[in-house]
Motif scaffolding. Structure first.
Motif, PDB file in Angstrom:
ATOM      1  N   UNK A   1       0.825  -1.212   0.000  1.00 47.74           N
ATOM      2  CA  UNK A   1       0.000   0.000   0.000  1.00 47.74           C
ATOM      3  C   UNK A   1       0.857   1.259   0.000  1.00 47.74           C
ATOM      4  N   UNK A   2       2.075   1.166  -0.510  1.00 40.14           N
ATOM      5  CA  UNK A   2       2.969   2.325  -0.545  1.00 40.14           C
ATOM      6  C   UNK A   2       2.490   3.380  -1.529  1.00 40.14           C
ATOM      7  N   UNK A   3       1.904   2.930  -2.625  1.00 40.88           N
ATOM      8  CA  UNK A   3       1.466   3.872  -3.651  1.00 40.88           C
ATOM      9  C   UNK A   3      -0.034   4.127  -3.613  1.00 40.88           C
ATOM     10  N   UNK A   4      -0.804   3.112  -3.268  1.00 44.65           N
ATOM     11  CA  UNK A   4      -2.261   3.241  -3.272  1.00 44.65           C
ATOM     12  C   UNK A   4      -2.841   2.423  -2.126  1.00 44.65           C
ATOM     13  N   UNK A   5      -3.678   3.036  -1.317  1.00 42.03           N
ATOM     14  CA  UNK A   5      -4.292   2.350  -0.192  1.00 42.03           C
ATOM     15  C   UNK A   5      -5.081   1.149  -0.693  1.00 42.03           C
ATOM     16  N   UNK A   6      -4.860   0.001  -0.035  1.00 41.71           N
ATOM     17  CA  UNK A   6      -5.599  -1.204  -0.364  1.00 41.71           C
ATOM     18  C   UNK A   6      -5.012  -2.044  -1.474  1.00 41.71           C
ATOM     19  N   UNK A   7      -3.879  -1.621  -2.046  1.00 42.20           N
ATOM     20  CA  UNK A   7      -3.268  -2.348  -3.161  1.00 42.20           C
ATOM     21  C   UNK A   7      -1.892  -2.876  -2.757  1.00 42.20           C
ATOM     22  N   UNK A   8      -1.674  -4.147  -2.991  1.00 43.23           N
ATOM     23  CA  UNK A   8      -0.375  -4.785  -2.802  1.00 43.23           C
ATOM     24  C   UNK A   8       0.167  -5.227  -4.156  1.00 43.23           C
ATOM     25  N   UNK A   9       1.489  -5.339  -4.254  1.00 43.23           N
ATOM     26  CA  UNK A   9       2.060  -5.920  -5.473  1.00 43.23           C
ATOM     27  C   UNK A   9       3.411  -6.549  -5.178  1.00 43.23           C
ATOM     28  N   UNK A  10       3.771  -7.490  -6.046  1.00 45.52           N
ATOM     29  CA  UNK A  10       5.069  -8.163  -5.993  1.00 45.52           C
ATOM     30  C   UNK A  10       5.758  -7.884  -7.320  1.00 45.52           C
ATOM     31  N   UNK A  11       6.988  -7.373  -7.280  1.00 50.88           N
ATOM     32  CA  UNK A  11       7.677  -6.956  -8.505  1.00 50.88           C
ATOM     33  C   UNK A  11       9.095  -7.501  -8.552  1.00 50.88           C
ATOM     34  N   UNK A  12       9.601  -7.676  -9.776  1.00 45.90           N
ATOM     35  CA  UNK A  12      10.969  -8.163  -9.976  1.00 45.90           C
ATOM     36  C   UNK A  12      11.541  -7.555 -11.247  1.00 45.90           C
ATOM     37  N   UNK A  13      12.861  -7.360 -11.300  1.00 42.50           N
ATOM     38  CA  UNK A  13      13.492  -6.735 -12.466  1.00 42.50           C
ATOM     39  C   UNK A  13      13.725  -7.698 -13.619  1.00 42.50           C
ATOM     40  N   UNK A  14      13.745  -7.133 -14.824  1.00 40.35           N
ATOM     41  CA  UNK A  14      14.088  -7.853 -16.050  1.00 40.35           C
ATOM     42  C   UNK A  14      15.437  -7.329 -16.532  1.00 40.35           C
ATOM     43  N   UNK A  15      16.327  -8.229 -16.931  1.00 36.54           N
ATOM     44  CA  UNK A  15      17.684  -7.848 -17.316  1.00 36.54           C
ATOM     45  C   UNK A  15      17.950  -8.165 -18.789  1.00 36.54           C
TER      46      UNK A  15
ATOM     47  N   UNK B   1      19.443  -3.938 -15.618  1.00 38.95           N
ATOM     48  CA  UNK B   1      17.998  -3.906 -15.463  1.00 38.95           C
ATOM     49  C   UNK B   1      17.412  -2.981 -16.529  1.00 38.95           C
ATOM     50  N   UNK B   2      16.567  -3.514 -17.381  1.00 45.74           N
ATOM     51  CA  UNK B   2      15.977  -2.727 -18.470  1.00 45.74           C
ATOM     52  C   UNK B   2      14.466  -2.593 -18.326  1.00 45.74           C
ATOM     53  N   UNK B   3      13.872  -3.380 -17.440  1.00 51.74           N
ATOM     54  CA  UNK B   3      12.428  -3.337 -17.242  1.00 51.74           C
ATOM     55  C   UNK B   3      12.123  -4.037 -15.925  1.00 51.74           C
ATOM     56  N   UNK B   4      10.841  -4.046 -15.565  1.00 54.52           N
ATOM     57  CA  UNK B   4      10.405  -4.774 -14.381  1.00 54.52           C
ATOM     58  C   UNK B   4       8.977  -5.237 -14.605  1.00 54.52           C
ATOM     59  N   UNK B   5       8.603  -6.291 -13.904  1.00 57.69           N
ATOM     60  CA  UNK B   5       7.239  -6.795 -13.974  1.00 57.69           C
ATOM     61  C   UNK B   5       6.646  -6.824 -12.568  1.00 57.69           C
ATOM     62  N   UNK B   6       5.326  -6.843 -12.490  1.00 51.79           N
ATOM     63  CA  UNK B   6       4.688  -6.923 -11.186  1.00 51.79           C
ATOM     64  C   UNK B   6       3.359  -7.638 -11.275  1.00 51.79           C
ATOM     65  N   UNK B   7       2.971  -8.238 -10.165  1.00 51.12           N
ATOM     66  CA  UNK B   7       1.636  -8.791  -9.968  1.00 51.12           C
ATOM     67  C   UNK B   7       0.977  -7.943  -8.891  1.00 51.12           C
ATOM     68  N   UNK B   8      -0.197  -7.410  -9.181  1.00 48.37           N
ATOM     69  CA  UNK B   8      -0.850  -6.494  -8.254  1.00 48.37           C
ATOM     70  C   UNK B   8      -2.312  -6.871  -8.061  1.00 48.37           C
ATOM     71  N   UNK B   9      -2.805  -6.620  -6.834  1.00 45.92           N
ATOM     72  CA  UNK B   9      -4.200  -6.888  -6.548  1.00 45.92           C
ATOM     73  C   UNK B   9      -4.578  -6.182  -5.248  1.00 45.92           C
ATOM     74  N   UNK B  10      -5.868  -6.225  -4.915  1.00 50.10           N
ATOM     75  CA  UNK B  10      -6.323  -5.687  -3.635  1.00 50.10           C
ATOM     76  C   UNK B  10      -5.722  -6.511  -2.508  1.00 50.10           C
ATOM     77  N   UNK B  11      -5.390  -5.867  -1.404  1.00 44.33           N
ATOM     78  CA  UNK B  11      -4.696  -6.544  -0.308  1.00 44.33           C
ATOM     79  C   UNK B  11      -5.430  -7.783   0.216  1.00 44.33           C
ATOM     80  N   UNK B  12      -6.777  -7.845   0.241  1.00 41.70           N
ATOM     81  CA  UNK B  12      -7.408  -9.089   0.700  1.00 41.70           C
ATOM     82  C   UNK B  12      -7.101 -10.286  -0.207  1.00 41.70           C
ATOM     83  N   UNK B  13      -6.917 -10.023  -1.506  1.00 41.45           N
ATOM     84  CA  UNK B  13      -6.562 -11.087  -2.439  1.00 41.45           C
ATOM     85  C   UNK B  13      -5.058 -11.367  -2.444  1.00 41.45           C
ATOM     86  N   UNK B  14      -4.286 -10.394  -1.975  1.00 42.81           N
ATOM     87  CA  UNK B  14      -2.830 -10.523  -2.016  1.00 42.81           C
ATOM     88  C   UNK B  14      -2.230 -10.160  -0.654  1.00 42.81           C
TER      89      UNK B  14
END
Length: 258
Positions: A192-206, A212-225
């Motif tokens: 919830x660092x950027x938006x209340x109620x939203x969690x995400x998991x992110x990792x860099x692409x090389x 590191x040239x990009x990154x990906x993330x999986x995001x959802x509402x905190x009850x689901x994540x």
């Protein structure tokens, strides 16, 4: 390389000087005097050119009067990146990740102090994320943005924290400690660092050079994540980022040794 009027046909020198200023800024030349020296013009002429570029959004000016690339170039970067292999290469992996998690999946790149979303796979939980392709967000506030910073030194982390968290500077040390942990694990949690109620998991692409040239993330509402599920998904997200990286030519040192 310094600009020369001889490189441009008669009547296009002003265009050439403007483009040379943008090129110089992208190479790290940030002050008016250095830009004037680079393009071989007087300070007043250079100031008029940079003022025009600022008005049109091709450049922006920091608080210390140093120049940086502007939002217009960020938008062009998105259009260029969409047509490059990165998005095409990543798409099947991102779709597979979204289908497996049923959550929203993003791909983003860095543009100055911002992250730009290049791709978004909508989740399947009836929750629509506000993010959109082409959107720019602060690097230090988003999970995908911080994943792009994992190779940077702490001085850069501090600079970006001060820019993105001007009202909460007292929280910098705990934020830095989290970044140290994320750097060691190769995975970032957005709690919830950027938006209340939203969690995400992110990792860099090389890329093939390991950058590191990009990154990906999986995001959802905190009850689901919840955090427990984020910890489980961390390896899945890292693996997907690795698969895309391998398509770009990257190999872990252990792979090379084998």
């Amino acid at each position: 390389m310094a600009y020369s009027d001889n490189q441009w046909p008669q009547g296009t020198q002003t265009l050439g000087r403007g483009l040379s200023i943008v090129t110089a800024v992208s190479a790290g030349i940030e002050t008016l005097s250095d830009l004037a020296r680079e393009i071989g013009c007087t300070r007043s002429t250079t100031q008029r050119l940079t003022a025009a570029l600022l008005r049109q959004g091709w450049l922006r000016q920091e608080a210390n009067n140093r120049y940086a690339l502007g939002e217009q170039l960020g938008r062009l970067a998105v259009q260029a990146q969409v047509s490059l292999p990165l998005t095409d290469i990543g798409l099947p992996f991102l779709k597979k990740l979204s289908e497996a998690t049923r959550d929203t999946v993003h791909l983003g790149i860095r543009s100055g102090d911002q992250v730009i979303y290049l791709h978004k796979s909508e989740g399947r939980r009836g929750l629509e994320m506000r993010s959109r392709i082409g959107q720019q967000m602060p690097l230090a506030r988003t999970g995908i943005g911080r994943a792009l910073l994992l190779d940077d030194g702490e001085a850069e982390w501090v600079r970006l924290y001060r820019i993105n968290y001007r009202d909460t500077l007292d929280g910098m040390e705990s934020w830095l400690e989290r970044m140290r942990v994320y750097q060691s694990t190769g995975c970032v949690f957005d709690l919830e660092d950027n938006e209340i109620g939203i969690h995400c998991v992110a990792a860099p692409v090389r890329d093939a050079m390991g950058s590191i040239v990009a990154a990906i993330s999986v995001a959802s509402a905190s009850p689901y994540l919840p955090v427990s599920r984020m910890e489980t998904l961390a390896s899945v997200v890292r693996q997907t980022a690795r698969q895309i990286s391998e398509q770009l030519g990257w190999r872990m040192m252990s792979d090379v040794a084998d």
